[in-house]
Scaffold this motif. Structure first.
Motif, PDB file in Angstrom:
ATOM      1  N   THR A 179       0.838  -1.204   0.000  1.00  0.00           N
ATOM      2  CA  THR A 179       0.000   0.000   0.000  1.00  0.00           C
ATOM      3  C   THR A 179       0.870   1.250   0.000  1.00  0.00           C
ATOM      4  O   THR A 179       0.609   2.202  -0.743  1.00  0.00           O
ATOM      5  CB  THR A 179      -0.943   0.000   1.217  1.00  0.00           C
ATOM      6  N   CYS A 180       1.909   1.265   0.832  1.00  0.00           N
ATOM      7  CA  CYS A 180       2.812   2.424   0.871  1.00  0.00           C
ATOM      8  C   CYS A 180       3.542   2.593  -0.456  1.00  0.00           C
ATOM      9  O   CYS A 180       3.691   3.719  -0.948  1.00  0.00           O
ATOM     10  CB  CYS A 180       3.808   2.293   2.025  1.00  0.00           C
ATOM     11  N   GLY A 206       4.196   5.721  -5.298  1.00  0.00           N
ATOM     12  CA  GLY A 206       4.173   5.707  -6.762  1.00  0.00           C
ATOM     13  C   GLY A 206       3.112   6.620  -7.358  1.00  0.00           C
ATOM     14  O   GLY A 206       3.257   7.103  -8.482  1.00  0.00           O
ATOM     15  N   ALA A 207       2.026   6.868  -6.621  1.00  0.00           N
ATOM     16  CA  ALA A 207       0.925   7.689  -7.113  1.00  0.00           C
ATOM     17  C   ALA A 207       1.115   9.184  -6.834  1.00  0.00           C
ATOM     18  O   ALA A 207       0.323  10.002  -7.296  1.00  0.00           O
ATOM     19  CB  ALA A 207      -0.387   7.217  -6.487  1.00  0.00           C
ATOM     20  N   LEU A 208       2.153   9.540  -6.082  1.00  0.00           N
ATOM     21  CA  LEU A 208       2.392  10.956  -5.780  1.00  0.00           C
ATOM     22  C   LEU A 208       2.755  11.720  -7.046  1.00  0.00           C
ATOM     23  O   LEU A 208       3.350  11.160  -7.977  1.00  0.00           O
ATOM     24  CB  LEU A 208       3.508  11.104  -4.735  1.00  0.00           C
ATOM     25  N   ARG A 230      -5.793   7.584   9.751  1.00  0.00           N
ATOM     26  CA  ARG A 230      -5.758   6.786   8.518  1.00  0.00           C
ATOM     27  C   ARG A 230      -4.696   5.700   8.670  1.00  0.00           C
ATOM     28  O   ARG A 230      -3.765   5.828   9.449  1.00  0.00           O
ATOM     29  CB  ARG A 230      -5.452   7.667   7.303  1.00  0.00           C
ATOM     30  N   SER A 231      -4.872   4.654   7.906  1.00  0.00           N
ATOM     31  CA  SER A 231      -3.902   3.562   7.899  1.00  0.00           C
ATOM     32  C   SER A 231      -3.602   3.181   6.461  1.00  0.00           C
ATOM     33  O   SER A 231      -4.539   3.004   5.680  1.00  0.00           O
ATOM     34  CB  SER A 231      -4.477   2.357   8.656  1.00  0.00           C
ATOM     35  N   GLU A 249      -6.479   7.714  -1.845  1.00  0.00           N
ATOM     36  CA  GLU A 249      -6.659   6.472  -2.604  1.00  0.00           C
ATOM     37  C   GLU A 249      -5.949   5.278  -1.955  1.00  0.00           C
ATOM     38  O   GLU A 249      -6.419   4.150  -2.054  1.00  0.00           O
ATOM     39  CB  GLU A 249      -6.139   6.659  -4.033  1.00  0.00           C
ATOM     40  N   HIS A 250      -4.817   5.528  -1.299  1.00  0.00           N
ATOM     41  CA  HIS A 250      -3.990   4.413  -0.809  1.00  0.00           C
ATOM     42  C   HIS A 250      -3.910   4.316   0.707  1.00  0.00           C
ATOM     43  O   HIS A 250      -2.986   3.695   1.237  1.00  0.00           O
ATOM     44  CB  HIS A 250      -2.588   4.512  -1.414  1.00  0.00           C
ATOM     45  N   SER A 251      -4.849   4.929   1.403  1.00  0.00           N
ATOM     46  CA  SER A 251      -4.939   4.727   2.857  1.00  0.00           C
ATOM     47  C   SER A 251      -6.418   4.694   3.210  1.00  0.00           C
ATOM     48  O   SER A 251      -7.261   5.158   2.458  1.00  0.00           O
ATOM     49  CB  SER A 251      -4.212   5.850   3.625  1.00  0.00           C
TER      50      SER A 251
END
Length: 180
Positions: A63-64, A69-71, A142-143, A173-175
């Motif tokens: 997830t991290c 990668g999405a930044l 958030r996690s 999107e990723h947390s």
């Protein structure tokens, strides 16, 4: 893990050491209650070396990596994404400062309480702490946890709000929310 242990882990994992190519070195240390920005010569914008980057729990690793990668490739004028040496899939750096975003920090800041005020930006709650010459924005509800470390000097060039808006879509999107 007890609250005191989480605070200790949080402080240890938010101490970052940053080196920028052979021509310049920038040290960024964020301590539990005191933040320090150490500058030793300024040069070109070569690779950034981060140490003490949090290692996400195995369940959060993918997830991290996806979040990082999405930044975006830039957070604004003169805040282009920097190459990390060695590459890290739980961190990103931007601009000369640099501004550093990490994913997968264990626990929450020691000063965070369930009734703490969060700054909401595009549906994400950010806990803000001023630590000396550093602003630290984190997502304690958030996690996996995300931490954005911003040298105060950078906030005179670009508004922190704009940076939070820029990273928001990837974080959202990723947390996942952990708020009740």
């Amino acid at each position: 893990m007890g609250r005191d242990e989480q605070g200790t882990v949080w402080r240890a994992l938010t101490r970052l050491r940053v080196s920028v190519s052979r021509r310049a070195t920038v040290g960024l240390t964020v301590c539990g209650t005191v933040g320090c920005l150490l500058l030793t010569s300024c040069g070109g914008l070569g690779p950034v070396r981060l140490t003490n980057v949090p290692v996400p729990a195995s369940a959060d690793h993918a997830t991290c990596a996806a979040l990082i990668g999405a930044l975006p490739s830039s957070l604004g004028h003169d805040l282009d994404r920097r190459r990390l040496e060695p590459p890290r899939d739980s961190a990103a750096a931007y601009g000369r400062g640099p501004i550093v975003l990490t994913c997968g920090v264990a626990g929450v800041p020691a000063s965070y309480r369930r009734d703490s005020m969060l700054s909401e930006v595009d549906g994400l709650g950010w806990f803000v702490e001023k630590l000396g010459e550093t602003l630290r924005y984190s997502t304690p509800t958030r996690s996996p946890h995300v931490v954005l470390t911003l040298p105060v000097s950078a906030s005179t060039e670009v508004q922190p709000f704009d940076i939070l808006v820029s990273v928001g879509p990837a974080v959202r999107e990723h947390s996942a929310s952990t708020a009740p």
